[in-house]
Design a protein around this motif. Structure first.
Motif, PDB file in Angstrom:
ATOM      1  N   PHE A  14      50.972   1.679  44.560  1.00  0.00           N
ATOM      2  CA  PHE A  14      51.908   2.659  44.502  1.00  0.00           C
ATOM      3  C   PHE A  14      51.151   4.052  44.446  1.00  0.00           C
ATOM      4  CE2 PHE A  14      54.447   5.760  42.149  1.00  0.00           C
ATOM      5  CZ  PHE A  14      55.681   5.851  43.055  1.00  0.00           C
ATOM      6  N   VAL A  15      50.271   3.946  43.702  1.00  0.00           N
ATOM      7  CA  VAL A  15      49.404   5.226  43.528  1.00  0.00           C
ATOM      8  C   VAL A  15      48.711   5.488  44.733  1.00  0.00           C
ATOM      9  CG1 VAL A  15      47.520   6.147  42.294  1.00  0.00           C
ATOM     10  CG2 VAL A  15      49.395   5.247  40.976  1.00  0.00           C
ATOM     11  N   ALA A  16      48.260   4.739  45.363  1.00  0.00           N
ATOM     12  CA  ALA A  16      47.233   4.782  46.586  1.00  0.00           C
ATOM     13  C   ALA A  16      47.984   5.368  47.622  1.00  0.00           C
ATOM     14  CB  ALA A  16      46.533   3.450  47.206  1.00  0.00           C
ATOM     15  N   VAL A  17      49.414   4.751  47.767  1.00  0.00           N
ATOM     16  CA  VAL A  17      50.282   5.315  48.814  1.00  0.00           C
ATOM     17  C   VAL A  17      50.736   6.850  48.576  1.00  0.00           C
ATOM     18  CG1 VAL A  17      52.656   4.845  50.047  1.00  0.00           C
ATOM     19  CG2 VAL A  17      50.946   2.918  49.558  1.00  0.00           C
ATOM     20  N   ALA A  18      51.084   7.019  47.304  1.00  0.00           N
ATOM     21  CA  ALA A  18      51.460   8.279  47.106  1.00  0.00           C
ATOM     22  C   ALA A  18      50.247   9.187  47.187  1.00  0.00           C
ATOM     23  CB  ALA A  18      51.834   8.500  45.600  1.00  0.00           C
ATOM     24  N   LEU A  19      48.917   8.758  47.206  1.00  0.00           N
ATOM     25  CA  LEU A  19      48.009   9.813  47.370  1.00  0.00           C
ATOM     26  C   LEU A  19      47.917  10.264  48.860  1.00  0.00           C
ATOM     27  CD1 LEU A  19      45.246   8.222  45.123  1.00  0.00           C
ATOM     28  CD2 LEU A  19      46.180  10.442  45.013  1.00  0.00           C
ATOM     29  N   THR A  26      49.003  18.119  55.384  1.00  0.00           N
ATOM     30  CA  THR A  26      48.113  19.354  55.075  1.00  0.00           C
ATOM     31  C   THR A  26      46.736  19.269  55.535  1.00  0.00           C
ATOM     32  OG1 THR A  26      47.480  17.957  52.865  1.00  0.00           O
ATOM     33  CG2 THR A  26      49.511  19.091  52.652  1.00  0.00           C
ATOM     34  N   SER A  27      46.239  18.095  55.860  1.00  0.00           N
ATOM     35  CA  SER A  27      44.904  18.459  56.622  1.00  0.00           C
ATOM     36  C   SER A  27      44.975  19.101  58.035  1.00  0.00           C
ATOM     37  CB  SER A  27      44.270  17.238  56.725  1.00  0.00           C
ATOM     38  OG  SER A  27      45.105  16.416  57.794  1.00  0.00           O
ATOM     39  N   LEU A  28      46.134  19.493  58.364  1.00  0.00           N
ATOM     40  CA  LEU A  28      45.839  20.133  59.721  1.00  0.00           C
ATOM     41  C   LEU A  28      45.956  21.708  59.502  1.00  0.00           C
ATOM     42  CD1 LEU A  28      46.467  19.830  62.767  1.00  0.00           C
ATOM     43  CD2 LEU A  28      49.066  19.891  62.431  1.00  0.00           C
ATOM     44  N   PRO A  29      46.651  22.393  58.790  1.00  0.00           N
ATOM     45  CA  PRO A  29      46.897  23.953  59.073  1.00  0.00           C
ATOM     46  C   PRO A  29      45.335  24.652  58.966  1.00  0.00           C
ATOM     47  CG  PRO A  29      48.686  23.261  57.347  1.00  0.00           C
ATOM     48  CD  PRO A  29      47.680  21.884  57.755  1.00  0.00           C
ATOM     49  N   PRO A  30      44.656  24.130  57.886  1.00  0.00           N
ATOM     50  CA  PRO A  30      43.131  24.710  58.145  1.00  0.00           C
ATOM     51  C   PRO A  30      42.644  24.742  59.513  1.00  0.00           C
ATOM     52  CG  PRO A  30      43.253  23.834  56.057  1.00  0.00           C
ATOM     53  CD  PRO A  30      44.419  23.147  56.985  1.00  0.00           C
ATOM     54  N   ALA A  31      42.757  23.598  60.049  1.00  0.00           N
ATOM     55  CA  ALA A  31      42.095  23.503  61.485  1.00  0.00           C
ATOM     56  C   ALA A  31      43.192  23.926  62.754  1.00  0.00           C
ATOM     57  CB  ALA A  31      41.880  22.040  61.726  1.00  0.00           C
ATOM     58  N   LEU A  32      44.290  24.333  62.569  1.00  0.00           N
ATOM     59  CA  LEU A  32      45.278  25.004  63.334  1.00  0.00           C
ATOM     60  C   LEU A  32      44.713  26.074  64.354  1.00  0.00           C
ATOM     61  CD1 LEU A  32      47.857  24.053  64.368  1.00  0.00           C
ATOM     62  CD2 LEU A  32      48.962  25.657  62.981  1.00  0.00           C
ATOM     63  N   TYR A 136      54.063  10.112  40.737  1.00  0.00           N
ATOM     64  CA  TYR A 136      54.171  10.131  42.198  1.00  0.00           C
ATOM     65  C   TYR A 136      53.744  11.438  42.864  1.00  0.00           C
ATOM     66  CZ  TYR A 136      57.029  10.305  46.650  1.00  0.00           C
ATOM     67  OH  TYR A 136      57.410  10.700  47.891  1.00  0.00           O
ATOM     68  N   THR A 137      54.513  12.468  42.111  1.00  0.00           N
ATOM     69  CA  THR A 137      54.204  13.812  42.599  1.00  0.00           C
ATOM     70  C   THR A 137      52.754  14.345  42.510  1.00  0.00           C
ATOM     71  OG1 THR A 137      55.236  14.651  40.631  1.00  0.00           O
ATOM     72  CG2 THR A 137      56.553  14.422  42.523  1.00  0.00           C
ATOM     73  N   VAL A 138      52.167  14.088  40.970  1.00  0.00           N
ATOM     74  CA  VAL A 138      50.956  14.276  41.003  1.00  0.00           C
ATOM     75  C   VAL A 138      50.009  13.832  42.130  1.00  0.00           C
ATOM     76  CG1 VAL A 138      48.826  13.976  39.398  1.00  0.00           C
ATOM     77  CG2 VAL A 138      51.177  14.926  38.428  1.00  0.00           C
ATOM     78  N   CYS A 139      50.171  12.622  42.344  1.00  0.00           N
ATOM     79  CA  CYS A 139      49.351  11.942  43.110  1.00  0.00           C
ATOM     80  C   CYS A 139      49.518  12.416  44.587  1.00  0.00           C
ATOM     81  CB  CYS A 139      49.572  10.474  43.126  1.00  0.00           C
ATOM     82  SG  CYS A 139      48.977   9.406  41.693  1.00  0.00           S
ATOM     83  N   MET A 140      50.691  12.735  45.157  1.00  0.00           N
ATOM     84  CA  MET A 140      51.058  13.212  46.345  1.00  0.00           C
ATOM     85  C   MET A 140      50.304  14.453  46.710  1.00  0.00           C
ATOM     86  SD  MET A 140      54.756  13.989  48.071  1.00  0.00           S
ATOM     87  CE  MET A 140      55.238  15.026  46.793  1.00  0.00           C
ATOM     88  N   ILE A 141      50.474  15.325  45.509  1.00  0.00           N
ATOM     89  CA  ILE A 141      49.910  16.617  45.436  1.00  0.00           C
ATOM     90  C   ILE A 141      48.545  16.756  45.456  1.00  0.00           C
ATOM     91  CG2 ILE A 141      50.017  19.133  44.477  1.00  0.00           C
ATOM     92  CD1 ILE A 141      52.745  18.566  43.816  1.00  0.00           C
ATOM     93  N   SER A 142      47.779  15.898  44.722  1.00  0.00           N
ATOM     94  CA  SER A 142      46.447  15.646  44.578  1.00  0.00           C
ATOM     95  C   SER A 142      45.800  15.482  45.971  1.00  0.00           C
ATOM     96  CB  SER A 142      45.955  14.694  43.407  1.00  0.00           C
ATOM     97  OG  SER A 142      46.398  15.066  42.230  1.00  0.00           O
ATOM     98  N   GLY A 143      46.105  14.474  46.566  1.00  0.00           N
ATOM     99  CA  GLY A 143      45.553  14.045  47.839  1.00  0.00           C
ATOM    100  C   GLY A 143      45.709  15.089  48.941  1.00  0.00           C
ATOM    101  N   ALA A 144      47.135  15.978  48.948  1.00  0.00           N
ATOM    102  CA  ALA A 144      47.486  16.941  49.864  1.00  0.00           C
ATOM    103  C   ALA A 144      46.495  17.893  49.591  1.00  0.00           C
ATOM    104  CB  ALA A 144      48.852  17.154  49.629  1.00  0.00           C
ATOM    105  N   SER A 145      46.284  18.403  48.295  1.00  0.00           N
ATOM    106  CA  SER A 145      45.376  19.440  48.164  1.00  0.00           C
ATOM    107  C   SER A 145      43.866  19.208  48.516  1.00  0.00           C
ATOM    108  CB  SER A 145      45.491  19.796  46.773  1.00  0.00           C
ATOM    109  OG  SER A 145      45.027  19.126  45.894  1.00  0.00           O
ATOM    110  N   GLY A 253      43.988  25.182  49.709  1.00  0.00           N
ATOM    111  CA  GLY A 253      43.931  23.966  48.784  1.00  0.00           C
ATOM    112  C   GLY A 253      44.154  24.325  47.332  1.00  0.00           C
ATOM    113  N   VAL A 254      43.889  25.573  46.942  1.00  0.00           N
ATOM    114  CA  VAL A 254      44.203  25.849  45.658  1.00  0.00           C
ATOM    115  C   VAL A 254      45.913  25.841  45.451  1.00  0.00           C
ATOM    116  CG1 VAL A 254      44.467  27.862  43.999  1.00  0.00           C
ATOM    117  CG2 VAL A 254      42.098  27.426  45.279  1.00  0.00           C
ATOM    118  N   TYR A 255      46.484  26.348  46.432  1.00  0.00           N
ATOM    119  CA  TYR A 255      47.869  26.381  46.472  1.00  0.00           C
ATOM    120  C   TYR A 255      48.652  24.822  46.362  1.00  0.00           C
ATOM    121  CZ  TYR A 255      52.446  26.489  48.956  1.00  0.00           C
ATOM    122  OH  TYR A 255      53.946  26.088  49.186  1.00  0.00           O
ATOM    123  N   MET A 256      48.007  24.006  47.036  1.00  0.00           N
ATOM    124  CA  MET A 256      48.135  22.575  46.907  1.00  0.00           C
ATOM    125  C   MET A 256      47.672  22.256  45.428  1.00  0.00           C
ATOM    126  SD  MET A 256      49.794  21.993  49.587  1.00  0.00           S
ATOM    127  CE  MET A 256      49.871  20.142  48.918  1.00  0.00           C
TER     128      MET A 256
END
Length: 396
Positions: A14-19, A26-32, A136-145, A253-256
């Motif tokens: 569950f943690v791995a999928v949430a990450l 989120t990996s896209l905007p800096p390369a957009l 869940y949200t901590v993992c999601m945001i950590s991976g996204a940031s 990344g800081v925002y995330m």
């Protein structure tokens, strides 16, 4: 972790999928900017790179309860993770058709993940909903940031945008394998851990009769707008203040990353015995952060910090409102409806902001749009902060 040793992969999976469930977005905007230049995309077409997944989030969310009824929660999540991984691979191919085709595929996969993950929390950990939603949200945001912060440096070190986006298939594949182990364990022990006896999820027609379901959908959509509008355009807004491209990417990344402490507190704010007052203070602070984007470079950077904390709390609050159902079998339908209608509402944001900027040449109106959405989010959140008899209450 699960209370039974035969479900030892459940929480790690569950943690791995949430990450990884937000990495492709989120990996896209800096390369957009680089992608837009090489593929010759207009600002409006560039905005579609965020809008298309959101449309998928909205439309395909309504299908997810039927998938859960047919395949079960765990197998549905496994298939969604596989589709997301495949979508990232296709998107990284350096052509315009594959770029958008992959974007749609990963959007469909994440749409299902969005609906199913709160259902996993509610069914597997019914006595720990605020804690597991925080996780869940901590993992999601950590991976996204991490993805948002790492993309710009990878590009600066000479990696092409194609390979930069493709790198994120590695953690997605790892999550797919780990959740595969968890799915196999649950298949062998279907009543293991904290889960109740198997029962079909509640139908959509039942939950939409409740006004609270509609308010939940409104809050989900408005907080999604508050997240995806800055996610797509914050680097461009900061660059308009004279901030360097590299710093703008890092600030995304800081925002995330600053959403992590917010996501710890979000479920507790939503379930606090004085939730209305606590949430009112939170929403006011967030609105001030948005206003700061209209000032100088220094105030804009401060606004990013405030908004970063706020976006973490916002998604955690929304998911807690969704998971906070008395009957766990209601969660897939409530989640599907709230996220489906909510993400369809959110989908209009990034492309609209891009079109407005293209027409005016200024970010002032798009920032005012974010402020208006934040105020509407506050109104719906304060309505939901008043407990309803149909929803379970958790101690604050």
């Amino acid at each position: 972790m699960s209370s039974r040793p035969d479900l030892r992969w459940l929480l790690p999976g569950f943690v791995a999928v949430a990450l990884v469930c937000r990495l492709p977005i989120t990996s896209l905007p800096p390369a957009l900017a680089t992608i837009s230049r090489e593929l010759r995309l207009t600002p409006t077409l560039a905005g579609l790179t965020t809008t298309l997944p959101l449309v998928c989030f909205g439309l395909f969310a309504f299908v997810t309860p039927f998938l859960v009824a047919r395949w079960g929660t765990e197998r549905t999540l496994l298939a969604a993770t596989a589709l997301t991984t495949a979508g990232v691979v296709v998107r990284s191919l350096p052509t315009t058709p594959t770029f958008y085709l992959g974007t749609i595929a990963l959007g469909l996969g994440i749409a299902v993940m969005n609906v199913v993950l709160p259902a996993v929390v509610r069914s597997r950990f019914p006595d720990q909903v605020p804690q597991r939603m925080s996780l869940y949200t901590v993992c999601m945001i950590s991976g996204a940031s991490a993805a948002a912060a790492a993309t710009a440096p990878l590009l600066q070190h000479g990696l092409s945008w194609s390979w930069t986006l493709a790198i994120w298939t590695l953690p997605l594949t790892a999550a797919l394998v780990m959740w595969g182990f968890a799915t196999r364990e649950v298949t062998r022990h279907p009543t293991g851990g904290h889960v109740a006896a198997p029962q079909p999820p509640t139908g959509m027609a039942h939950v939409v009769r409740r006004p609270r379901t509609w308010w939940t959908a409104a809050f989900m959509g408005l907080q999604s707008l508050c997240f995806y509008l800055p996610l797509t355009w914050l680097p461009a807004i900061l660059r308009s203040h004279g901030v360097s491209p590299a710093t703008a990417g890092v600030m995304l990344g800081v925002y995330m990353g600053l959403g992590i402490p917010g996501s710890f507190l979000g479920p507790r704010m939503a379930t606090h015995r004085r939730a209305t007052g606590v949430l009112a203070a939170f929403f006011a602070a967030y609105a001030l952060g948005v206003v700061a984007l209209l000032g100088s470079a220094a105030t804009a950077l401060l606004g990013v910090v405030v908004m970063g904390f706020g976006q973490g709390a916002g998604i955690a609050i929304a998911l807690t409102f969704i998971a906070q159902q008395r009957d766990p079998h209601d969660v897939p339908a409530v989640s599907a409806f709230a996220q489906g209608t909510g993400f369809l509402l959110a989908a209009v944001g990034p492309v609209t902001a891009g079109a407005v900027y293209q027409a005016t040449g200024s970010w002032t109106v798009p920032v005012l749009l974010i402020l208006a959405v934040a105020l509407a989010q506050a109104a719906s959140g304060l309505v939901l902060s008043r407990p309803a008899p149909a929803c379970g209450a958790y101690p604050g």
